[in-house]
Design a protein around this motif. Structure first.
Motif, mmCIF file in Angstrom:
data_model
loop_
_atom_site.group_PDB
_atom_site.id
_atom_site.type_symbol
_atom_site.label_atom_id
_atom_site.label_comp_id
_atom_site.label_asym_id
_atom_site.label_seq_id
_atom_site.Cartn_x
_atom_site.Cartn_y
_atom_site.Cartn_z
ATOM 1 N N GLY A 19 0.824 -1.200 0.000
ATOM 2 C CA GLY A 19 0.000 0.000 0.000
ATOM 3 C C GLY A 19 0.858 1.250 0.000
ATOM 4 N N SER A 20 0.224 2.393 0.185
ATOM 5 C CA SER A 20 0.944 3.665 0.125
ATOM 6 C C SER A 20 1.560 4.014 1.473
ATOM 7 C CB SER A 20 -0.017 4.783 -0.284
ATOM 8 O OG SER A 20 -0.977 5.008 0.747
ATOM 9 N N ILE A 24 0.066 3.686 5.497
ATOM 10 C CA ILE A 24 0.828 3.113 6.608
ATOM 11 C C ILE A 24 0.922 4.109 7.759
ATOM 12 C CG2 ILE A 24 3.124 2.305 7.306
ATOM 13 C CD1 ILE A 24 3.440 1.221 4.426
ATOM 14 N N ILE A 25 1.134 5.374 7.432
ATOM 15 C CA ILE A 25 1.211 6.416 8.464
ATOM 16 C C ILE A 25 -0.111 6.533 9.216
ATOM 17 C CG2 ILE A 25 1.440 8.908 8.845
ATOM 18 C CD1 ILE A 25 3.476 8.923 6.547
ATOM 19 N N PRO A 78 -8.637 4.190 8.823
ATOM 20 C CA PRO A 78 -7.905 4.273 10.093
ATOM 21 C C PRO A 78 -7.916 5.670 10.706
ATOM 22 C CG PRO A 78 -6.396 4.056 8.237
ATOM 23 C CD PRO A 78 -7.758 3.802 7.704
ATOM 24 N N LEU A 79 -8.068 6.706 9.870
ATOM 25 C CA LEU A 79 -8.097 8.072 10.402
ATOM 26 C C LEU A 79 -9.287 8.276 11.337
ATOM 27 C CD1 LEU A 79 -7.078 10.238 7.311
ATOM 28 C CD2 LEU A 79 -5.766 9.875 9.406
ATOM 29 N N LEU A 168 7.344 -3.134 6.974
ATOM 30 C CA LEU A 168 7.861 -2.156 7.922
ATOM 31 C C LEU A 168 8.069 -2.789 9.294
ATOM 32 C CD1 LEU A 168 8.559 0.791 8.649
ATOM 33 C CD2 LEU A 168 6.125 1.166 9.081
ATOM 34 N N GLY A 169 7.156 -3.676 9.677
ATOM 35 C CA GLY A 169 7.253 -4.324 10.982
ATOM 36 C C GLY A 169 8.487 -5.187 11.124
ATOM 37 N N VAL A 170 8.822 -5.932 10.078
ATOM 38 C CA VAL A 170 10.015 -6.784 10.123
ATOM 39 C C VAL A 170 11.266 -5.926 10.310
ATOM 40 C CG1 VAL A 170 11.439 -8.399 8.822
ATOM 41 C CG2 VAL A 170 8.960 -8.579 8.708
#
Length: 490
Positions: A19-20, A24-25, A78-79, A168-170
Motif C-alpha cells: 500500500g501507500s 501506513i502512516i 484508520p483516520l 515495515l514491521g520486520v
C-alpha cells in the motif's frame, strides 16, 4: 481441480503489492495517539496508579486493542479511529478532571544531597520502553492477523517491490533490537575498558546460538507439519530466526569498524549503499528475484542477501541508541536539565529529517528513482525503516516530555525509578522486558491457530474474537512474567 487448503493459504500471502506510505502512516498513527490517551489518564488523573483489573483492561484496550482495531475493523478508514482516540485524550488532558477530595500528585523528584554520579549514566527511559513495547505488540498481532481475510492484503508482505505494514514491521523489529544493542557499547565507552574482537565474537556467538536453535525448530516444524510457507520471503530453509542469529557476530565485527568511522548511521548507510550499487550493476538482483532454486545456496538466496540490508538496519538502530540511551546528550549541560531534553529532541528530529530526505532522494522520480524491496532489503528499504522508526521515537519522546517532565529531573535513583514506573504502561514494560520470548510464544500460538482453525474461511467477527483472545493470552503472560520479576533471556 480445486486447490488444496495449503496452496490456497500460500496464494493468500503471495504476489502482493502493498500500500501507500500515507496509508501506513494513518494506521501506525494509532500507536502514539493511544500513548497520548494513556498519558493523559495517568498524568492528569493517576488512573493507572493502582493497577487493578479495570486499569489493566483500559491499558490493554489502548495499547493492544487499538492496534488490532486499526489493522482489522477500522482498516478501511484508520483516520476515523485516530480521531476517536485523540478526541477524548484532548478532553482528558485539558477539559475534564475527575472529582476527588484531594487531587493526586505525580511523584516529584526529592531534594537530596547525593551527587549526580549516583545516578545511572544509562537510565531506563519510558519513551524507549514504549517504543520497543509497541513494536513487539504490532509484530505479535500481525503475524497471526495476516492469515485472516479481515486483515487487508495491502498490509501483508510485498512480493518484490513496494511498501506495506508488515514489511515495515520486520525492519522495525531489527531496528529496535539495534537500539538496545547500543547499551553495551556505551558501557564500554563510559568505563574505558574495551573488549577484544575475539571476546566480542565469542560473546555474540553465545547470544546467537539460541536463535539458531529456534530457527532449526521452526524449520523442522514447518516442514514436518506441512505448514503453508511463503518461499520468496526468506527462501526454502531460511527464516527470520536465522537472520536474527547471524546479526550478533557481524555486529561485533562492525564494532571494530566503529573505531574507524565513529557513527553507526554512517556505517549503516555505507553498507546499504555498497549493497545497492552491487544490486544495480551486477546480476545479483536478477539472481535473487528470478534464479532457479538448484542448490542450497540458491534455495535460500533471499535470506542470505537480505541479511546485508537487515544488518544495515540494525546498525542504524544502534546509532539512534547511542544518542538516546545516555543520560547526558550534551556534556555542556547539567544532568537532568530541560536543556538536555531539548537537545535530545533536536537530535531525534534532525536524525528523522535526514533519514526522510535520504529516502525521498533515493526513491523520487527526480532522484535515484529506486523502489523499496523488503525481499532484497535494499537501500530504500533501510531508509524507509530508519526514517519511520526515528519519527516514532521522536513522537514518543515528545509525548513523555509534555506529560511527564519529572522523568528527566530526578536527582536520586529511588525517585528516578518511581518516575519511570509512573510514566510507563505496565503492558509496554512487560512486552519490552521479555520481547523475544513473547515473540517465540506468538509464533507457537500462530502455528497452533493455523493448524486448528481454517483461517481463510473465518467470518470477520469471529476473527476479531480469536485475535483478541490471542492478544490477551500473550499480554497476560507478559504481565504475569513482569509481576513475578521473571526475565527470559534468549
Amino acid at each position: 481441480m480445486a486447490k488444496d487448503y495449503k496452496t490456497q493459504k500460500e496464494d493468500f500471502v503471495s504476489n502482493l503489492t502493498g500500500g501507500s506510505i500515507g496509508d501506513i502512516i494513518a494506521v501506525t498513527a494509532v500507536v502514539p495517539i493511544s500513548i497520548i490517551a494513556w498519558s493523559a489518564l495517568q498524568a492528569r488523573h493517576q488512573f493507572f496508579a493502582k493497577y487493578t483489573a479495570i486499569p489493566f483492561a483500559v491499558d490493554f484496550f489502548l495499547n493492544v486493542g487499538a492496534v488490532l482495531l486499526a489493522t482489522t475493523l477500522y482498516s478501511p478508514n484508520p483516520l476515523l479511529l485516530d480521531i476517536l482516540l485523540l478526541s477524548p485524550a484532548i478532553i482528558l488532558s485539558y477539559f475534564y478532571t475527575i472529582p476527588t477530595k484531594k487531587k493526586a500528585k505525580p511523584p516529584q523528584a526529592k531534594k537530596v544531597t547525593a551527587s549526580e554520579t549516583s545516578l545511572d549514566p544509562l537510565p531506563r527511559k519510558p519513551f524507549l520502553t514504549i517504543y520497543r513495547g509497541c513494536m513487539m505488540i504490532i509484530t505479535c498481532l500481525a503475524i497471526l492477523a495476516v492469515d485472516f481475510p479481515i486483515f487487508p492484503r495491502r498490509f501483508a508482505k510485498v512480493e518484490n517491490w513496494g511498501t506495506s505494514l508488515m514489511d515495515l514491521g520486520v525492519g522495525s523489529f531489527v531496528f529496535s533490537a539495534g537500539v538496545v544493542a547500543a547499551r553495551p557499547v556505551l558501557k564500554e565507552k563510559i568505563s574505558g575498558k574495551y573488549t577484544t574482537l575475539g571476546s566480542r565474537l565469542y560473546s555474540s556467538l553465545r547470544h546467537a546460538l539460541p536463535l539458531f536453535v529456534l530457527g532449526l525448530i521452526r524449520l523442522w516444524s514447518v516442514k514436518g507439519l506441512d505448514y503453508a510457507e511463503h518461499v520468496t520471503e526468506y527462501g526454502v530453509h531460511w527464516n527470520f530466526f536465522f537472520t536474527l542469529g547471524f546479526l550478533p557476530p557481524f555486529v561485533a565485527i562492525f564494532q571494530w569498524a566503529f573505531q574507524l568511522i565513529p557513527s553507526f548511521e554512517v556505517l549503516a548507510f555505507l553498507l546499504a549503499a555498497v549493497y545497492e550499487i552491487v544490486l544495480d550493476n551486477t546480476d545479483l538482483k536478477a539472481f535473487v528475484l528470478t534464479a532457479p532454486r538448484t542448490d542450497l545456496f540458491s534455495k535460500n538466496r533471499e535470506g542470505i542477501f537480505s541479511f546485508i540490508g537487515y544488518l544495515s538496519i540494525f546498525l542504524a538502530g544502534q546509532g539512534i541508541g547511542m544518542a538516546v540511551i545516555p543520560r547526558n546528550i550534551s556534556p555542556k549541560e547539567p544532568t537532568g536539565s530541560v536543556a538536555q531534553r531539548k537537545k535530545l529532541l533536536i537530535t531525534l528530529v534532525t536524525t528523522s529529517v535526514v533519514w526522510s530526505l535520504l529516502y525521498v532522494a533515493t526513491t523520487h522520480y527526480y532522484g535515484l528513482g529506486l523502489t523499496v524491496s523488503r525481499r532484497l532489503a535494499n537501500l530504500p528499504y533501510l531508509l524507509f525503516v530508519a526514517a519511520f522508526n526515528c519519527i516514532q521515537t521522536t513522537a514518543f519522546c515528545a509525548i513523555e516530555t509534555f506529560y511527564f517532565p519529572e522523568v528527566y529531573k530526578a536527582t536520586d535513583k529511588k525517585t528516578e525509578e518511581r518516575n519511570y514506573s509512573h510514566a510507563t504502561s505496565r503492558i509496554m514494560t512487560a512486552y519490552n522486558r521479555n520481547g523475544l520470548a513473547l515473540f517465540l510464544v506468538a509464533n507457537l500460538l500462530t502455528g497452533l491457530v493455523n493448524l486448528t482453525v481454517p483461517t481463510l474461511f473465518v467470518e470477520d467477527a469471529v476473527a476479531v474474537g480469536i485475535l483478541l483472545a490471542y492478544g490477551g493470552v500473550i499480554t497476560g503472560l507478559a504481565v504475569l512474567l513482569d509481576v513475578y520479576d521473571i526475565s527470559i533471556k534468549l
